[in-house]
Scaffold this motif. Structure first.
Motif, PDB file in Angstrom:
ATOM      1  N   VAL A  82       0.811  -1.223   0.000  1.00 43.61           N
ATOM      2  CA  VAL A  82       0.000   0.000   0.000  1.00 43.61           C
ATOM      3  C   VAL A  82       0.844   1.272   0.000  1.00 43.61           C
ATOM      4  O   VAL A  82       0.416   2.322  -0.521  1.00 43.61           O
ATOM      5  CB  VAL A  82      -0.994  -0.024   1.187  1.00 43.61           C
ATOM      6  CG1 VAL A  82      -0.259   0.128   2.525  1.00 43.61           C
ATOM      7  CG2 VAL A  82      -2.070   1.028   1.045  1.00 43.61           C
ATOM      8  N   ALA A  83       2.070   1.194   0.519  1.00 44.89           N
ATOM      9  CA  ALA A  83       2.926   2.394   0.601  1.00 44.89           C
ATOM     10  C   ALA A  83       3.215   3.002  -0.768  1.00 44.89           C
ATOM     11  O   ALA A  83       3.424   4.217  -0.878  1.00 44.89           O
ATOM     12  CB  ALA A  83       4.237   2.046   1.308  1.00 44.89           C
ATOM     13  N   THR A  84       3.224   2.186  -1.807  1.00 50.24           N
ATOM     14  CA  THR A  84       3.508   2.699  -3.153  1.00 50.24           C
ATOM     15  C   THR A  84       2.429   3.684  -3.569  1.00 50.24           C
ATOM     16  O   THR A  84       2.727   4.779  -4.062  1.00 50.24           O
ATOM     17  CB  THR A  84       3.576   1.535  -4.169  1.00 50.24           C
ATOM     18  OG1 THR A  84       4.322   0.459  -3.604  1.00 50.24           O
ATOM     19  CG2 THR A  84       4.210   1.971  -5.471  1.00 50.24           C
ATOM     20  N   THR A  85       1.180   3.312  -3.351  1.00 53.73           N
ATOM     21  CA  THR A  85       0.066   4.188  -3.723  1.00 53.73           C
ATOM     22  C   THR A  85      -0.128   5.319  -2.717  1.00 53.73           C
ATOM     23  O   THR A  85      -0.320   6.477  -3.101  1.00 53.73           O
ATOM     24  CB  THR A  85      -1.240   3.373  -3.815  1.00 53.73           C
ATOM     25  OG1 THR A  85      -1.074   2.372  -4.803  1.00 53.73           O
ATOM     26  CG2 THR A  85      -2.415   4.261  -4.186  1.00 53.73           C
ATOM     27  N   TYR A 151      11.532   3.776  -8.883  1.00 53.45           N
ATOM     28  CA  TYR A 151      11.256   2.369  -8.609  1.00 53.45           C
ATOM     29  C   TYR A 151      11.153   2.135  -7.109  1.00 53.45           C
ATOM     30  O   TYR A 151      12.069   2.481  -6.363  1.00 53.45           O
ATOM     31  CB  TYR A 151      12.339   1.463  -9.197  1.00 53.45           C
ATOM     32  CG  TYR A 151      12.233   1.357 -10.701  1.00 53.45           C
ATOM     33  CD1 TYR A 151      11.110   0.786 -11.297  1.00 53.45           C
ATOM     34  CD2 TYR A 151      13.237   1.856 -11.528  1.00 53.45           C
ATOM     35  CE1 TYR A 151      10.994   0.706 -12.673  1.00 53.45           C
ATOM     36  CE2 TYR A 151      13.130   1.783 -12.909  1.00 53.45           C
ATOM     37  CZ  TYR A 151      12.005   1.205 -13.479  1.00 53.45           C
ATOM     38  OH  TYR A 151      11.891   1.133 -14.833  1.00 53.45           O
ATOM     39  N   ASP A 152      10.024   1.576  -6.695  1.00 55.83           N
ATOM     40  CA  ASP A 152       9.904   1.063  -5.338  1.00 55.83           C
ATOM     41  C   ASP A 152      10.647  -0.271  -5.348  1.00 55.83           C
ATOM     42  O   ASP A 152      10.145  -1.276  -5.859  1.00 55.83           O
ATOM     43  CB  ASP A 152       8.426   0.881  -4.972  1.00 55.83           C
ATOM     44  CG  ASP A 152       8.247   0.360  -3.550  1.00 55.83           C
ATOM     45  OD1 ASP A 152       9.212  -0.190  -2.991  1.00 55.83           O
ATOM     46  OD2 ASP A 152       7.131   0.498  -3.013  1.00 55.83           O
ATOM     47  N   ALA A 153      11.874  -0.220  -4.815  1.00 57.84           N
ATOM     48  CA  ALA A 153      12.740  -1.399  -4.820  1.00 57.84           C
ATOM     49  C   ALA A 153      12.857  -1.973  -3.408  1.00 57.84           C
ATOM     50  O   ALA A 153      13.897  -2.520  -3.025  1.00 57.84           O
ATOM     51  CB  ALA A 153      14.108  -1.029  -5.390  1.00 57.84           C
ATOM     52  N   LEU A 175      14.501   1.700  -1.065  1.00 57.97           N
ATOM     53  CA  LEU A 175      14.640   0.393  -0.418  1.00 57.97           C
ATOM     54  C   LEU A 175      13.949   0.411   0.934  1.00 57.97           C
ATOM     55  O   LEU A 175      13.849   1.468   1.559  1.00 57.97           O
ATOM     56  CB  LEU A 175      16.128   0.090  -0.188  1.00 57.97           C
ATOM     57  CG  LEU A 175      16.958  -0.205  -1.433  1.00 57.97           C
ATOM     58  CD1 LEU A 175      18.418   0.112  -1.183  1.00 57.97           C
ATOM     59  CD2 LEU A 175      16.797  -1.661  -1.843  1.00 57.97           C
ATOM     60  N   SER A 176      13.520  -0.747   1.387  1.00 54.77           N
ATOM     61  CA  SER A 176      13.008  -0.889   2.753  1.00 54.77           C
ATOM     62  C   SER A 176      13.905  -1.856   3.518  1.00 54.77           C
ATOM     63  O   SER A 176      14.244  -2.926   3.006  1.00 54.77           O
ATOM     64  CB  SER A 176      11.584  -1.431   2.763  1.00 54.77           C
ATOM     65  OG  SER A 176      11.237  -1.818   4.092  1.00 54.77           O
ATOM     66  N   PHE A 177      14.282  -1.447   4.719  1.00 59.66           N
ATOM     67  CA  PHE A 177      15.031  -2.335   5.611  1.00 59.66           C
ATOM     68  C   PHE A 177      14.202  -2.654   6.845  1.00 59.66           C
ATOM     69  O   PHE A 177      14.699  -2.736   7.959  1.00 59.66           O
ATOM     70  CB  PHE A 177      16.377  -1.700   5.997  1.00 59.66           C
ATOM     71  CG  PHE A 177      17.250  -1.369   4.804  1.00 59.66           C
ATOM     72  CD1 PHE A 177      17.298  -2.200   3.690  1.00 59.66           C
ATOM     73  CD2 PHE A 177      18.025  -0.220   4.801  1.00 59.66           C
ATOM     74  CE1 PHE A 177      18.093  -1.900   2.594  1.00 59.66           C
ATOM     75  CE2 PHE A 177      18.829   0.093   3.711  1.00 59.66           C
ATOM     76  CZ  PHE A 177      18.872  -0.746   2.605  1.00 59.66           C
ATOM     77  N   TYR A 306       0.138 -11.514   0.159  1.00 58.25           N
ATOM     78  CA  TYR A 306       0.865 -10.432  -0.528  1.00 58.25           C
ATOM     79  C   TYR A 306       0.597 -10.578  -2.010  1.00 58.25           C
ATOM     80  O   TYR A 306       0.887 -11.648  -2.544  1.00 58.25           O
ATOM     81  CB  TYR A 306       2.356 -10.521  -0.299  1.00 58.25           C
ATOM     82  CG  TYR A 306       2.821 -10.213   1.093  1.00 58.25           C
ATOM     83  CD1 TYR A 306       2.247  -9.200   1.862  1.00 58.25           C
ATOM     84  CD2 TYR A 306       3.876 -10.935   1.643  1.00 58.25           C
ATOM     85  CE1 TYR A 306       2.714  -8.926   3.131  1.00 58.25           C
ATOM     86  CE2 TYR A 306       4.350 -10.653   2.915  1.00 58.25           C
ATOM     87  CZ  TYR A 306       3.764  -9.651   3.652  1.00 58.25           C
ATOM     88  OH  TYR A 306       4.232  -9.381   4.907  1.00 58.25           O
ATOM     89  N   PHE A 307       0.064  -9.576  -2.723  1.00 60.80           N
ATOM     90  CA  PHE A 307      -0.485  -8.362  -2.167  1.00 60.80           C
ATOM     91  C   PHE A 307      -1.985  -8.361  -2.363  1.00 60.80           C
ATOM     92  O   PHE A 307      -2.452  -8.643  -3.453  1.00 60.80           O
ATOM     93  CB  PHE A 307       0.146  -7.141  -2.861  1.00 60.80           C
ATOM     94  CG  PHE A 307       1.568  -6.960  -2.436  1.00 60.80           C
ATOM     95  CD1 PHE A 307       1.887  -6.456  -1.186  1.00 60.80           C
ATOM     96  CD2 PHE A 307       2.596  -7.313  -3.292  1.00 60.80           C
ATOM     97  CE1 PHE A 307       3.198  -6.282  -0.798  1.00 60.80           C
ATOM     98  CE2 PHE A 307       3.915  -7.146  -2.907  1.00 60.80           C
ATOM     99  CZ  PHE A 307       4.218  -6.633  -1.663  1.00 60.80           C
ATOM    100  N   TYR A 308      -2.677  -8.063  -1.331  1.00 62.97           N
ATOM    101  CA  TYR A 308      -4.124  -8.038  -1.327  1.00 62.97           C
ATOM    102  C   TYR A 308      -4.549  -6.913  -0.405  1.00 62.97           C
ATOM    103  O   TYR A 308      -3.985  -6.776   0.674  1.00 62.97           O
ATOM    104  CB  TYR A 308      -4.672  -9.381  -0.833  1.00 62.97           C
ATOM    105  CG  TYR A 308      -6.170  -9.415  -0.701  1.00 62.97           C
ATOM    106  CD1 TYR A 308      -6.965  -9.687  -1.808  1.00 62.97           C
ATOM    107  CD2 TYR A 308      -6.774  -9.165   0.529  1.00 62.97           C
ATOM    108  CE1 TYR A 308      -8.346  -9.702  -1.688  1.00 62.97           C
ATOM    109  CE2 TYR A 308      -8.153  -9.173   0.649  1.00 62.97           C
ATOM    110  CZ  TYR A 308      -8.936  -9.442  -0.467  1.00 62.97           C
ATOM    111  OH  TYR A 308     -10.287  -9.463  -0.352  1.00 62.97           O
TER     112      TYR A 308
HETATM  113  C1  LIG Z   1       7.847  -2.975   2.833  1.00 61.20           C
HETATM  114  C2  LIG Z   1       7.447  -2.199   1.639  1.00 61.20           C
HETATM  115  C3  LIG Z   1       7.377  -0.791   1.630  1.00 61.20           C
HETATM  116  C4  LIG Z   1       7.440   0.030   2.869  1.00 61.20           C
HETATM  117  O1  LIG Z   1       8.584  -0.087   3.597  1.00 61.20           O
HETATM  118  P1  LIG Z   1       8.577   0.303   5.145  1.00 61.20           P
HETATM  119  O2  LIG Z   1      10.026   0.172   5.477  1.00 61.20           O
HETATM  120  O3  LIG Z   1       7.720  -0.675   5.864  1.00 61.20           O
HETATM  121  O4  LIG Z   1       8.099   1.710   5.259  1.00 61.20           O
HETATM  122  C5  LIG Z   1       7.120  -0.149   0.433  1.00 61.20           C
HETATM  123  N1  LIG Z   1       6.898  -0.833  -0.691  1.00 61.20           N
HETATM  124  C6  LIG Z   1       6.924  -2.174  -0.731  1.00 61.20           C
HETATM  125  C7  LIG Z   1       6.690  -2.873  -2.027  1.00 61.20           C
HETATM  126  C8  LIG Z   1       7.174  -2.900   0.442  1.00 61.20           C
HETATM  127  O5  LIG Z   1       7.139  -4.234   0.415  1.00 61.20           O
END
Ligand SMILES: *Cc1c(COP(=O)(O)O)cnc(C)c1O
Length: 357
Positions: A82-85, A151-153, A175-177, A306-308
């Motif tokens: 959902v963070a992408t949208t 790119y949401d990577a 990136l997300s860590f 994932y993802f729903y």
């Molecule tokens: C995990 C994730 C995010 C968000 O990352 P956070 O570190 O939890 O803020 C964004 N996009 C995708 C595709 C993710 O899987």
């Protein structure tokens, strides 16, 4: 209980040894030595030039939208977290969805051009499950129509495409860590920009605009990673090859046990060095998925959908039908996959799936 993922925790002693350095200097945030060391190590490990650590993986998406001064419509994928949208909407832009490729699950590059209008400013796509988008094709469209590419990577730690880091494609990659990701700092993230000038702009944005104590380079927010987060990253990083190896053997074992079943699998794009970050199964229909999910739960196994739901169905976006994404979202389940998942556990999971198809 077996969950979809299990956070890799380094030996506590090693974490504490690194934390000691923060204690000794009484410096626990504001870009101390640990954040800088982790940035340097990640750049080297991933083969990229510009990387800034952030406090999570969502804020860098927002900073990228802000830093590229995007206004209007952003073409994006309905199949992502959902963070992408939400980042697009949060930054006051409008998400325009383009359906996904049914095999790769990334945005269908063939359908992007027909979604472009005079208000389109950018493409924000996700390398879903570490599977690269068709970056070369997207790059061509972007150049032709003068669009930015983000790119949401979030899933892409360690992924290479055509011999180099996938993070080298697009104007910005994020990136997300997060603790559930393959490499983590508890909470954390990063942005990577191809152009050093853009990277500097984003860097200012992530720290209130500060350029030294008294000068501000435009508007900013606080997205800084703390030393405590960086210490976790420095403690986890030495284990990353072991983590990849362990995950690879889990994936290979699932492949071996599942390949005769009537389910669909993620297809990894040719030319990819993948990172084994998720193991999605696509069922015939939602009913079958729910049956398998319930049966697994009764056996103490908790996969995740994932993802729903498909992101075009969120109540804060304009109605746009995305038949492929909506259909796959209802039928896709990510199986447990993490460092140290045992063979007998995998066998149990597969048995339950087999018995409930
Ligand atoms: C995990 C994730 C995010 C968000 O990352 P956070 O570190 O939890 O803020 C964004 N996009 C995708 C595709 C993710 O899987």
């Amino acid at each position: 209980m077996i969950h979809v993922t299990k956070t890799f925790l380094p030996p506590q002693k090693e974490y504490q040894e690194i934390l000691k350095r923060a204690w000794e200097s009484s410096w626990i945030t504001n870009r101390g030595v640990l954040v800088k060391e982790l940035e340097a190590k990640l750049k080297q490990k991933l083969g990229i030039e510009n990387l800034t650590l952030t406090t999570n993986g969502t804020i860098p998406i927002q900073i990228a939208i802000k830093g590229l001064k995007l206004k209007g419509e952003i073409i994006t994928t309905p199949f992502s977290y959902v963070a992408t949208t939400s980042s697009i909407v949060w930054e006051g832009c409008e998400p325009i969805f383009v359906d996904i490729d049914p095999d790769y699950l990334t945005i269908d590059e063939q359908k992007i051009e027909e979604a472009i209008t005079s208000n389109t400013c950018a493409i924000l796509a996700t390398h879903v499950f570490g599977n690269p988008c068709n970056v070369d094709f997207i790059n061509k469209i972007a150049q032709k129509h003068n669009l930015k590419v983000i790119y949401d990577a979030a899933h892409c730690f360690g992924v290479e495409y055509n011999g180099q880091s996938i993070l080298n494609y697009g104007d910005v990659s994020t990136l997300s860590f997060h603790a559930t990701k393959i490499f983590h700092t508890g909470e954390g993230g990063a942005f990577v920009a191809k152009s050093s000038k853009l990277h500097t702009d984003l860097y200012y944005h992530h720290n209130f605009g500060h350029n030294g104590p008294d000068i501000f380079m435009g508007i900013g927010i606080n997205a800084k990673m703390s030393e405590l987060q960086a210490a976790m990253g420095l403690a986890v990083l030495p284990y990353s090859e072991e983590i990849f190896e362990s995950r690879k053997s889990v994936v290979n074992y699932y492949d071996l046990l599942l390949n005769h079943l009537e389910v669909n699998f993620l297809k990894i794009r040719e030319g990819t060095k993948w990172n084994y970050c998720y193991y999605p199964l696509i069922f015939k229909n939602e009913k079958q998925l729910l049956k398998v999910k319930d049966a697994l739960a009764q056996n103490g196994v908790f996969p995740r959908r994932y993802f729903y739901p498909s992101l075009n169905t969120l109540d804060y976006v304009k109605v746009q039908e995305m038949p492929i994404s909506e259909s796959i979202s209802k039928r896709i389940l990510c199986l447990p996959l993490y460092f140290g998942l045992e063979r007998n556990e995998i066998e149990t999971i597969v048995k339950v799936i087999e018995n409930n198809l």
